[in-house]
Design a protein around this motif. Sequence first.
Motif, PDB file in Angstrom:
ATOM      1  N   LEU A 262     -30.730  13.680  -6.163  1.00  0.00           N
ATOM      2  CA  LEU A 262     -30.842  12.980  -7.443  1.00  0.00           C
ATOM      3  C   LEU A 262     -29.756  13.459  -8.399  1.00  0.00           C
ATOM      4  O   LEU A 262     -29.121  12.656  -9.090  1.00  0.00           O
ATOM      5  N   ARG A 263     -29.505  14.762  -8.428  1.00  0.00           N
ATOM      6  CA  ARG A 263     -28.455  15.322  -9.293  1.00  0.00           C
ATOM      7  C   ARG A 263     -27.084  14.800  -8.872  1.00  0.00           C
ATOM      8  O   ARG A 263     -26.264  14.443  -9.716  1.00  0.00           O
ATOM      9  N   PHE A 264     -26.816  14.752  -7.564  1.00  0.00           N
ATOM     10  CA  PHE A 264     -25.536  14.247  -7.071  1.00  0.00           C
ATOM     11  C   PHE A 264     -25.304  12.813  -7.553  1.00  0.00           C
ATOM     12  O   PHE A 264     -24.229  12.469  -8.029  1.00  0.00           O
ATOM     13  N   PHE A 265     -26.333  11.966  -7.425  1.00  0.00           N
ATOM     14  CA  PHE A 265     -26.185  10.578  -7.842  1.00  0.00           C
ATOM     15  C   PHE A 265     -26.017  10.471  -9.351  1.00  0.00           C
ATOM     16  O   PHE A 265     -25.266   9.628  -9.840  1.00  0.00           O
ATOM     17  N   SER A 266     -26.701  11.320 -10.096  1.00  0.00           N
ATOM     18  CA  SER A 266     -26.552  11.341 -11.548  1.00  0.00           C
ATOM     19  C   SER A 266     -25.119  11.696 -11.929  1.00  0.00           C
ATOM     20  O   SER A 266     -24.519  11.079 -12.820  1.00  0.00           O
ATOM     21  N   GLU A 267     -24.556  12.679 -11.255  1.00  0.00           N
ATOM     22  CA  GLU A 267     -23.166  13.062 -11.514  1.00  0.00           C
ATOM     23  C   GLU A 267     -22.211  11.935 -11.108  1.00  0.00           C
ATOM     24  O   GLU A 267     -21.201  11.697 -11.772  1.00  0.00           O
ATOM     25  N   GLY A 268     -22.524  11.238 -10.021  1.00  0.00           N
ATOM     26  CA  GLY A 268     -21.704  10.101  -9.606  1.00  0.00           C
ATOM     27  C   GLY A 268     -21.676   9.012 -10.660  1.00  0.00           C
ATOM     28  O   GLY A 268     -20.631   8.433 -10.955  1.00  0.00           O
ATOM     29  N   LYS A 269     -22.819   8.751 -11.251  1.00  0.00           N
ATOM     30  CA  LYS A 269     -22.897   7.755 -12.323  1.00  0.00           C
ATOM     31  C   LYS A 269     -22.048   8.197 -13.510  1.00  0.00           C
ATOM     32  O   LYS A 269     -21.318   7.399 -14.090  1.00  0.00           O
ATOM     33  N   HIS A 270     -22.131   9.468 -13.848  1.00  0.00           N
ATOM     34  CA  HIS A 270     -21.340  10.015 -14.952  1.00  0.00           C
ATOM     35  C   HIS A 270     -19.842   9.881 -14.663  1.00  0.00           C
ATOM     36  O   HIS A 270     -19.065   9.476 -15.535  1.00  0.00           O
ATOM     37  N   ILE A 271     -19.437  10.202 -13.449  1.00  0.00           N
ATOM     38  CA  ILE A 271     -18.026  10.073 -13.064  1.00  0.00           C
ATOM     39  C   ILE A 271     -17.585   8.623 -13.158  1.00  0.00           C
ATOM     40  O   ILE A 271     -16.511   8.319 -13.681  1.00  0.00           O
ATOM     41  N   GLN A 272     -18.419   7.689 -12.675  1.00  0.00           N
ATOM     42  CA  GLN A 272     -18.070   6.272 -12.732  1.00  0.00           C
ATOM     43  C   GLN A 272     -17.890   5.814 -14.175  1.00  0.00           C
ATOM     44  O   GLN A 272     -16.944   5.108 -14.500  1.00  0.00           O
ATOM     45  N   GLU A 273     -18.787   6.236 -15.044  1.00  0.00           N
ATOM     46  CA  GLU A 273     -18.732   5.800 -16.446  1.00  0.00           C
ATOM     47  C   GLU A 273     -17.575   6.443 -17.200  1.00  0.00           C
ATOM     48  O   GLU A 273     -16.915   5.785 -18.006  1.00  0.00           O
ATOM     49  N   ASP A 274     -17.305   7.725 -16.965  1.00  0.00           N
ATOM     50  CA  ASP A 274     -16.267   8.433 -17.710  1.00  0.00           C
ATOM     51  C   ASP A 274     -14.858   8.174 -17.186  1.00  0.00           C
ATOM     52  O   ASP A 274     -13.930   8.009 -17.967  1.00  0.00           O
ATOM     53  N   MET A 275     -14.697   8.162 -15.869  1.00  0.00           N
ATOM     54  CA  MET A 275     -13.357   8.029 -15.300  1.00  0.00           C
ATOM     55  C   MET A 275     -12.968   6.577 -15.066  1.00  0.00           C
ATOM     56  O   MET A 275     -11.802   6.273 -14.917  1.00  0.00           O
ATOM     57  N   GLU A 276     -13.932   5.695 -15.001  1.00  0.00           N
ATOM     58  CA  GLU A 276     -13.721   4.262 -14.814  1.00  0.00           C
ATOM     59  C   GLU A 276     -12.707   3.938 -13.719  1.00  0.00           C
ATOM     60  O   GLU A 276     -11.703   3.260 -13.957  1.00  0.00           O
ATOM     61  N   PRO A 277     -12.961   4.389 -12.482  1.00  0.00           N
ATOM     62  CA  PRO A 277     -12.032   4.028 -11.405  1.00  0.00           C
ATOM     63  C   PRO A 277     -12.061   2.523 -11.163  1.00  0.00           C
ATOM     64  O   PRO A 277     -13.072   1.866 -11.404  1.00  0.00           O
ATOM     65  N   GLU A 278     -10.933   1.990 -10.700  1.00  0.00           N
ATOM     66  CA  GLU A 278     -10.881   0.567 -10.348  1.00  0.00           C
ATOM     67  C   GLU A 278     -11.949   0.247  -9.309  1.00  0.00           C
ATOM     68  O   GLU A 278     -12.623  -0.760  -9.405  1.00  0.00           O
ATOM     69  N   ALA A 279     -12.046   1.123  -8.313  1.00  0.00           N
ATOM     70  CA  ALA A 279     -13.064   0.980  -7.282  1.00  0.00           C
ATOM     71  C   ALA A 279     -13.653   2.348  -7.009  1.00  0.00           C
ATOM     72  O   ALA A 279     -12.962   3.362  -7.112  1.00  0.00           O
ATOM     73  N   MET A 280     -14.922   2.362  -6.694  1.00  0.00           N
ATOM     74  CA  MET A 280     -15.583   3.615  -6.345  1.00  0.00           C
ATOM     75  C   MET A 280     -16.434   3.356  -5.125  1.00  0.00           C
ATOM     76  O   MET A 280     -17.188   2.376  -5.079  1.00  0.00           O
ATOM     77  N   THR A 281     -16.271   4.192  -4.137  1.00  0.00           N
ATOM     78  CA  THR A 281     -17.087   4.109  -2.942  1.00  0.00           C
ATOM     79  C   THR A 281     -17.970   5.338  -2.897  1.00  0.00           C
ATOM     80  O   THR A 281     -17.471   6.457  -2.883  1.00  0.00           O
ATOM     81  N   LEU A 282     -19.253   5.128  -2.915  1.00  0.00           N
ATOM     82  CA  LEU A 282     -20.231   6.200  -2.831  1.00  0.00           C
ATOM     83  C   LEU A 282     -20.708   6.263  -1.385  1.00  0.00           C
ATOM     84  O   LEU A 282     -21.190   5.265  -0.854  1.00  0.00           O
TER      85      LEU A 282
END
Length: 146
Positions: free
Chosen positions: A32-52
């Motif tokens: 759950l923590r890993f996915f929470s951090e992934g969401k934070h990375i997606q929102e803050d870094m705004e990559p063109e594409a993100m593959t989880l």
Amino acid sequence: DPIMPGMVGREGLEHLMFGSDVSGSITEEQILRFFSEGKHIQEDMEPEAMTLVTFDTLVQNVFRMERGDDFKKFVITGRGGTQLDDLFNMAKKENATALVIFTDLHVDIPPKPGFPVIWIVVDNPTAVVPYGQLITFNELTGASIK
């Protein structure tokens, strides 16, 4: 926040791959923590594409998102041992700009790939990596960059 020099262009990260260890040694709370951090990375870094990608000995699940997509709930499968080869091969095949790996690092590390790697290691304060940026995280004491 880790700084990833040379990976940010005019429009930001092109393709960030985010690997989440779902092996048997990882707790549900850590996932759950890993996915929470992934969401934070997606929102803050705004990559063109993100593959989880979730992985244990093999890549288990692949979730692709484009900039602006909602971070959704994901179904997790796996829970076996841990190996990184399949994850690294996928990152190479997908031309990932960078690979962020959330793990407890109870695994053999493959040779250095042709892309930057950021290791976010939970509850393993003695973790050492031969390349990339290492961030250790302990639920009780917080994070430290090595």
